[in-house]
Write an enzyme that holds these catalytic residues in place. Structure first.
Site, mmCIF file in Angstrom:
data_model
loop_
_atom_site.group_PDB
_atom_site.id
_atom_site.type_symbol
_atom_site.label_atom_id
_atom_site.label_comp_id
_atom_site.label_asym_id
_atom_site.label_seq_id
_atom_site.Cartn_x
_atom_site.Cartn_y
_atom_site.Cartn_z
ATOM 1 N N LYS A 292 1.263 10.276 -0.574
ATOM 2 C CA LYS A 292 0.250 10.113 0.202
ATOM 3 C C LYS A 292 0.528 10.315 1.514
ATOM 4 O O LYS A 292 0.066 10.832 2.508
ATOM 5 C CB LYS A 292 -0.568 8.815 0.085
ATOM 6 C CG LYS A 292 -0.849 8.289 -1.393
ATOM 7 C CD LYS A 292 -1.639 6.985 -1.484
ATOM 8 C CE LYS A 292 -0.747 5.850 -1.056
ATOM 9 N NZ LYS A 292 0.096 5.523 -2.217
ATOM 10 N N ARG B 207 -7.065 -0.724 -1.177
ATOM 11 C CA ARG B 207 -5.961 -0.904 -2.321
ATOM 12 C C ARG B 207 -6.505 -2.057 -3.416
ATOM 13 O O ARG B 207 -6.095 -2.103 -4.329
ATOM 14 C CB ARG B 207 -5.018 -1.473 -1.939
ATOM 15 C CG ARG B 207 -3.421 -0.476 -2.058
ATOM 16 C CD ARG B 207 -2.364 -1.315 -1.564
ATOM 17 N NE ARG B 207 -1.244 -0.654 -1.689
ATOM 18 C CZ ARG B 207 -0.394 0.075 -1.032
ATOM 19 N NH1 ARG B 207 -0.912 0.546 0.147
ATOM 20 N NH2 ARG B 207 0.641 0.678 -1.504
ATOM 21 N N ARG C 17 13.592 8.152 -1.486
ATOM 22 C CA ARG C 17 12.965 7.906 -0.310
ATOM 23 C C ARG C 17 13.976 7.465 0.757
ATOM 24 O O ARG C 17 14.495 6.402 0.549
ATOM 25 C CB ARG C 17 11.579 7.249 -0.656
ATOM 26 C CG ARG C 17 10.807 7.075 0.588
ATOM 27 C CD ARG C 17 9.585 6.863 0.564
ATOM 28 N NE ARG C 17 9.083 5.765 -0.092
ATOM 29 C CZ ARG C 17 7.947 5.227 -0.385
ATOM 30 N NH1 ARG C 17 6.813 6.156 0.014
ATOM 31 N NH2 ARG C 17 7.776 4.096 -1.159
ATOM 32 N N ARG D 74 13.853 2.149 2.004
ATOM 33 C CA ARG D 74 12.922 1.021 2.274
ATOM 34 C C ARG D 74 13.415 -0.235 1.623
ATOM 35 O O ARG D 74 13.813 0.139 0.273
ATOM 36 C CB ARG D 74 11.398 1.447 1.825
ATOM 37 C CG ARG D 74 10.658 1.625 3.301
ATOM 38 C CD ARG D 74 9.481 2.413 2.980
ATOM 39 N NE ARG D 74 8.547 1.578 1.966
ATOM 40 C CZ ARG D 74 7.345 2.000 1.610
ATOM 41 N NH1 ARG D 74 6.699 3.119 1.988
ATOM 42 N NH2 ARG D 74 6.890 1.234 0.610
ATOM 43 N N ARG E 130 5.524 -2.966 -7.730
ATOM 44 C CA ARG E 130 4.435 -1.989 -7.279
ATOM 45 C C ARG E 130 3.391 -1.259 -7.958
ATOM 46 O O ARG E 130 2.203 -1.021 -7.777
ATOM 47 C CB ARG E 130 4.973 -1.325 -5.933
ATOM 48 C CG ARG E 130 5.431 -2.147 -4.836
ATOM 49 C CD ARG E 130 6.224 -1.572 -3.904
ATOM 50 N NE ARG E 130 6.148 -0.105 -3.453
ATOM 51 C CZ ARG E 130 7.151 0.764 -3.136
ATOM 52 N NH1 ARG E 130 8.302 0.436 -3.323
ATOM 53 N NH2 ARG E 130 6.608 1.820 -2.668
HETATM 54 P P1 ADP Z 1 3.396 2.481 -1.096
HETATM 55 O O1 ADP Z 1 2.105 3.272 -1.114
HETATM 56 O O2 ADP Z 1 4.752 3.565 -1.149
HETATM 57 O O3 ADP Z 1 3.477 1.585 -2.094
HETATM 58 P P2 ADP Z 1 2.932 1.447 1.555
HETATM 59 O O4 ADP Z 1 3.991 1.878 2.742
HETATM 60 O O5 ADP Z 1 1.567 2.036 1.615
HETATM 61 O O6 ADP Z 1 3.821 1.991 0.315
HETATM 62 O O7 ADP Z 1 2.893 -0.209 1.457
HETATM 63 C C1 ADP Z 1 3.943 -0.979 1.415
HETATM 64 C C2 ADP Z 1 3.511 -2.538 1.098
HETATM 65 O O8 ADP Z 1 2.397 -3.052 2.019
HETATM 66 C C3 ADP Z 1 2.743 -2.618 -0.261
HETATM 67 O O9 ADP Z 1 3.581 -2.686 -1.418
HETATM 68 C C4 ADP Z 1 1.896 -3.845 0.096
HETATM 69 O O10 ADP Z 1 2.665 -5.148 -0.140
HETATM 70 C C5 ADP Z 1 1.627 -3.751 1.583
HETATM 71 N N1 ADP Z 1 0.192 -2.977 1.780
HETATM 72 C C6 ADP Z 1 0.007 -1.991 2.348
HETATM 73 N N2 ADP Z 1 -1.502 -1.745 2.554
HETATM 74 C C7 ADP Z 1 -1.716 -2.606 1.840
HETATM 75 C C8 ADP Z 1 -3.290 -2.830 1.447
HETATM 76 N N3 ADP Z 1 -4.235 -2.106 1.773
HETATM 77 N N4 ADP Z 1 -3.464 -4.146 0.908
HETATM 78 C C9 ADP Z 1 -2.642 -4.983 0.533
HETATM 79 N N5 ADP Z 1 -1.511 -4.744 0.751
HETATM 80 C C10 ADP Z 1 -0.948 -3.593 1.199
#
Ligand code: ADP
Length: 218
Positions: free
Chosen positions: A18, A93, A127, A160, A171
């Site tokens: 994404k 999410r 990554r 990360r 996750r």
């Molecule tokens: P990825 O899509 O690779 O899991 P992100 O960088 O989008 O990683 O998100 C990393 C972390 O940040 C998630 O695992 C979550 O803990 C938190 N996070 C990000 N966006 C949201 C959201 N919209 N709602 C809740 N937690 C979020």
């Protein structure tokens, strides 16, 4: 490409691409890529109160509370660069986030990037990102010119903290339980488009082309 205001949401498991796809599309579409993960990591590195609170959830692979995300995103969407549209990566999410977002903005297209679990796990483990500017790399598909060093700013690259295999698995299961229901939610609204990625080493430009085709068909 004729684009008026276009608000796009990306859905897909962690590591589906994404963020990479949206950041490559940013200069082509002229609209910003907004990643809640990046906004949160920025708060963590600046040690803000929000960042310290969010880190407790992120380090375990859990979602941060909806209100925290909605506060962050509401502020971000007020900025001038969002007037012509934007690409949301990582939000909504959960169904409550999607409902709250509907009261803030109109969403034109939701792009669901479908990737099988085994590929997700391998991709996340490969990554890394720049500790200075945040640019994302991948040891398999998007290597920097010089190992460990960012092509753009010369910053140090690092995996990360939440890309450890045990956290990735968590996750992924949180994604299946809390976020995947949004696929049907947006399908019911008639705005969902799907793209598939079944090849671990597929270059990111392929997904970019598929998204552009979808937008051009709109
Ligand atoms: P990825 O899509 O690779 O899991 P992100 O960088 O989008 O990683 O998100 C990393 C972390 O940040 C998630 O695992 C979550 O803990 C938190 N996070 C990000 N966006 C949201 C959201 N919209 N709602 C809740 N937690 C979020």
């Amino acid at each position: 490409m004729v684009l008026s205001v276009m608000n796009i949401v990306f859905l897909g498991p962690p590591g589906s691409g994404k963020g990479t796809t949206a950041s490559l599309l940013e200069p082509k579409l002229g609209i910003p890529h907004i990643s809640t993960g990046e906004l949160l990591r920025d708060n963590i590195s600046r040690k803000t109160a929000l960042g310290m609170e969010a880190e407790k959830y992120i380090s375990k692979g859990d979602l941060v509370p909806d209100e925290m995300i909605l506060d962050i995103i509401k502020e971000r969407l007020k900025e001038d660069d969002c007037k012509k549209g934007f690409m949301l990566d990582g939000v909504p999410r959960t169904v409550p986030q999607a409902e709250a977002l509907e009261n803030m903005i109109d969403i034109d297209i939701v792009i669901d990037i479908e990737v099988p679990d085994d590929i997700v796990i391998k991709r996340n483990s490969a990554r890394e990102s720049c500790t200075e500017c945040g640019k994302i790399y991948n040891k398999r598909t998007m290597r920097p010119e010089k190992e460990g060093v960012c092509d753009v700013c010369g910053g140090r690259l690092e995996g990360r903290a939440d890309d450890r295999p045990d956290v990735i698995k968590e996750r992924l299961s949180v994604y299946r339980e809390k976020t995947a229901p949004l696929i049907e939610y947006y399908e019911n609204k008639g705005i969902l488009k799907r793209i598939e990625c079944n090849d671990i080493d597929e270059p990111p430009e392929i997904a970019v082309e598929k998204v552009i085709d979808i937008i051009e068909d709109e």
